[in-house]
Every structure is written in C-alpha cells, then in structure tokens.
Design an enzyme around this catalytic site. Structure first.
Site, PDB file in Angstrom:
ATOM      1  N   ASP A  61      40.836 -38.666 -23.835  1.00 14.75           N
ATOM      2  CA  ASP A  61      41.730 -39.416 -25.287  1.00 14.75           C
ATOM      3  C   ASP A  61      43.283 -39.585 -25.516  1.00 14.75           C
ATOM      4  O   ASP A  61      44.701 -40.283 -26.481  1.00 14.75           O
ATOM      5  CB  ASP A  61      41.505 -39.695 -26.161  1.00 14.75           C
ATOM      6  CG  ASP A  61      40.249 -40.426 -26.354  1.00 14.75           C
ATOM      7  OD1 ASP A  61      39.437 -40.928 -24.923  1.00 14.75           O
ATOM      8  OD2 ASP A  61      39.068 -40.132 -26.714  1.00 14.75           O
ATOM      9  N   ASN A 138      45.829 -44.545 -33.333  1.00 13.60           N
ATOM     10  CA  ASN A 138      45.356 -43.539 -33.864  1.00 13.60           C
ATOM     11  C   ASN A 138      44.960 -43.424 -35.320  1.00 13.60           C
ATOM     12  O   ASN A 138      43.791 -44.296 -35.635  1.00 13.60           O
ATOM     13  CB  ASN A 138      44.854 -42.276 -33.163  1.00 13.60           C
ATOM     14  CG  ASN A 138      43.814 -42.542 -32.100  1.00 13.60           C
ATOM     15  OD1 ASN A 138      42.823 -43.438 -32.151  1.00 13.60           O
ATOM     16  ND2 ASN A 138      43.150 -41.417 -31.786  1.00 13.60           N
ATOM     17  N   THR A 179      37.519 -42.011 -35.274  1.00  9.62           N
ATOM     18  CA  THR A 179      36.552 -40.934 -34.865  1.00  9.62           C
ATOM     19  C   THR A 179      36.994 -39.685 -34.532  1.00  9.62           C
ATOM     20  O   THR A 179      36.650 -38.963 -34.362  1.00  9.62           O
ATOM     21  CB  THR A 179      35.851 -41.802 -33.848  1.00  9.62           C
ATOM     22  OG1 THR A 179      36.800 -42.309 -32.780  1.00  9.62           O
ATOM     23  CG2 THR A 179      35.030 -42.598 -33.967  1.00  9.62           C
ATOM     24  N   GLY A 180      38.504 -39.591 -34.804  1.00  9.44           N
ATOM     25  CA  GLY A 180      38.957 -38.446 -34.180  1.00  9.44           C
ATOM     26  C   GLY A 180      39.254 -37.183 -35.889  1.00  9.44           C
ATOM     27  O   GLY A 180      38.569 -37.074 -36.533  1.00  9.44           O
ATOM     28  N   TYR A 181      40.789 -37.046 -36.030  1.00  9.10           N
ATOM     29  CA  TYR A 181      40.793 -35.384 -37.092  1.00  9.10           C
ATOM     30  C   TYR A 181      40.874 -36.651 -38.852  1.00  9.10           C
ATOM     31  O   TYR A 181      39.730 -35.501 -39.007  1.00  9.10           O
ATOM     32  CB  TYR A 181      42.569 -35.900 -37.049  1.00  9.10           C
ATOM     33  CG  TYR A 181      42.990 -34.905 -37.862  1.00  9.10           C
ATOM     34  CD1 TYR A 181      42.066 -34.007 -38.767  1.00  9.10           C
ATOM     35  CD2 TYR A 181      44.849 -34.894 -38.161  1.00  9.10           C
ATOM     36  CE1 TYR A 181      42.618 -33.034 -39.573  1.00  9.10           C
ATOM     37  CE2 TYR A 181      45.040 -33.628 -38.725  1.00  9.10           C
ATOM     38  CZ  TYR A 181      43.832 -33.243 -39.139  1.00  9.10           C
ATOM     39  OH  TYR A 181      44.131 -31.545 -40.299  1.00  9.10           O
ATOM     40  N   SER A 182      40.495 -38.009 -38.725  1.00  7.23           N
ATOM     41  CA  SER A 182      39.896 -38.748 -40.019  1.00  7.23           C
ATOM     42  C   SER A 182      39.124 -38.101 -39.776  1.00  7.23           C
ATOM     43  O   SER A 182      38.270 -37.509 -41.354  1.00  7.23           O
ATOM     44  CB  SER A 182      40.626 -39.894 -39.979  1.00  7.23           C
ATOM     45  OG  SER A 182      39.880 -40.025 -41.165  1.00  7.23           O
ATOM     46  N   SER A 184      36.968 -35.484 -38.920  1.00  6.87           N
ATOM     47  CA  SER A 184      36.857 -34.377 -39.743  1.00  6.87           C
ATOM     48  C   SER A 184      37.332 -33.736 -40.439  1.00  6.87           C
ATOM     49  O   SER A 184      36.947 -32.876 -40.931  1.00  6.87           O
ATOM     50  CB  SER A 184      38.004 -33.422 -37.829  1.00  6.87           C
ATOM     51  OG  SER A 184      37.448 -33.616 -36.365  1.00  6.87           O
TER      52      SER A 184
END
EC number: 2.7.1.23
Length: 279
Positions: A61, A138, A179-182, A184
């Site tokens: 990604d 993203n 589904t990424g940093y947000s 987490s």
C-alpha cells in the site's frame, strides 16, 4: 508512436525487480507498448510528462501511495491504476502476483472493473492567501513540528464553530484511509463506497476525545487556538511531509469532486476483506 504504460516498483521489496521485469516483458512482447519504469523506493527528481494507458504498481500500500502522489503532483489522475500486492495488508494493492497477466489482458479486452476512490482536498491559507492546495487518497495529518508537543486546535464545520481539541495531532481520513493510521488511533472504519470522511484526534487530552464522520457536503476548518502557543505545525498528506506552518494558518478540508480509478480484480466483499486483513 507506441502507447506507453507507467510501471512503478519499490525495489526495496524482495523480488520486485524480477517481477517488474516479467511485467515489462509481458507488456512489450504481447501488446507492443513502451514501459516507462520508475523506482518509488529511491529519490525521484523528475516525472515523465506523458500520457499513459494505465499505471501498474508493484509493492504494498505504501508503494501505491507514493505512485499516487506522483500522479496528483503532475495532475495525471484519470488513468486506471493496477495495484499488484507484494506487501502484507494490501487494501490498496489487492491484486495477487499470479493474476497480473489476467488483469493486463482484461485492460486490452476492455473488460476491466473500475472502482472510484474519493480524494480529500486541503487548502492551507494565511491571512486569506492560499499557501498550498493539495489532494490525498488516504489521510491528512496535522501535528506539532516540535517533538513531544501537543497542538491546540479549534474546529469549525460549515463555517460554524464546533469544538476544540488538545491532542498530539489530528487525522482527517477518507474511507480508503480509514483502515490505516486513523483506525490505529481509534477512529471508525468507513465502507469504501461511503461518501464522507472522518476526523480523529491522536492521543487526545481533551474531555471530548471522540471521532466524527462527516458527509461529502461538509467542509471542515481547523485553526490553532489563540489561548495556547506552539511554534509551528506540520502537515502530512498520505505520509509525505508537505511543510511546517506558523500558528496563524487555517486548514480547510473537503471531499474533492475528483477521484482515482482503481482496477478491481478481487471478488470478495468489503466485510470479507476486512475480516481477512484486520480481524
């Protein structure tokens, strides 16, 4: 003049160079196109100002985001993106290595399925003058330029004062980036085709510490609180630092009318993919 295909590989990934050569040879020998190769794992000093049939990425990604940044910076966002996964999670790069020939064949047979992915737009202005105007696939992150310093921000929604956050930073994410940093940081996962975006504070120190989801019609404005002082804040678009700014700037966010064309080859539902990759 030959048609051209842009091939972006990350040579830091094991096997990427070998697979890149296989893809290149397949395109050149079967479809007689010229392949322009870019290694996104190394510093890039120039981007080919040409028209391409489509873009292929080989990596994870992160490789996709680096390649997309090149497209956005050069205003070349209409071409289809074929993302072949050599990483782990693979939400953006979701095409298996063994399927690359089938996907290429489908393009030339006009039988591809295209998924539109929304872009998030941000404008950074100072005293009414725009300093930058950029897009992200993203997420966009604002955080202090000074290590271990919090930021104090005031949030407005559609020109109406809303609330304030004291936190290590703010994440504004698209459905793609949710589904990424947000995620987490405790933010919600948004379905890929949801027409909206989310705001999530990073390690908030405020009484109110929840995320929000906004519709595509909403416009957010973030400014630094006048009650607290920090020297500067940095803004990151899809992980890339686009500079530091003083506390008198305003960040404005909205969903763009523009989108990216990702080639879909996976038949799994969003829920099944989510379960397989995250849960």
């Amino acid at each position: 003049m030959k048609n051209k295909v842009l091939l972006c590989i990350n040579t830091l990934k094991s096997g990427a160079s070998i697979l890149g050569n296989d893809v290149k040879v397949y395109l050149e020998t079967k479809y007689f196109v010229e392949v322009v190769l870019i290694d996104v794992g190394r510093p890039l000093f120039s981007f080919p100002k040409e028209n391409f049939l489509f873009l292929i990425t080989l990596g994870g990604d992160g490789t996709v985001l680096l390649a997309v940044n090149l497209l956005l910076e050069n205003e070349n966002i209409d071409i289809p993106i074929i993302s072949i996964n050599m990483g782990n999670v693979g939400f953006l790069a979701d095409i298996k290595i063994e399927d690359f020939k089938k996907v290429i064949d489908r393009f030339f047979n006009n039988s591809l399925v295209i998924n539109k992915k929304f872009l998030l737009h941000v404008t950074v202005s100072q005293h009414g003058k725009d300093l930058i105007s950029k897009y992200a696939l993203n997420d966009i992150i604002i955080r202090s330029s000074v290590l271990n310093k919090m930021i104090y921000v005031d949030l407005m929604v559609n020109s109406e004062s809303f609330l304030s956050y004291k936190s290590d930073g703010i994440i504004v994410s698209t459905p793609t980036g949710s589904t990424g940093y947000s995620f987490s940081a405790g933010g919600p996962i948004l379905e890929a085709d949801l027409e909206g975006f989310x705001l999530t504070p990073i390690s908030p120190h405020s009484v109110y510490n929840r995320s929000f989801v906004f519709s595509k019609l909403s416009k957010l404005s973030i400014s630094f609180s006048k009650e607290y002082f920090i020297a500067a804040a940095s803004i990151f678009l899809d992980g890339i630092n686009f500079g530091s700014f003083g506390v008198d700037v305003v960040f404005e966010f909205k969903i763009s009318s523009q989108s990216l064309n990702f080639v879909s080859f996976c038949t799994d539902t969003f829920v099944k993919r989510l379960k397989n990759k995250l849960l």
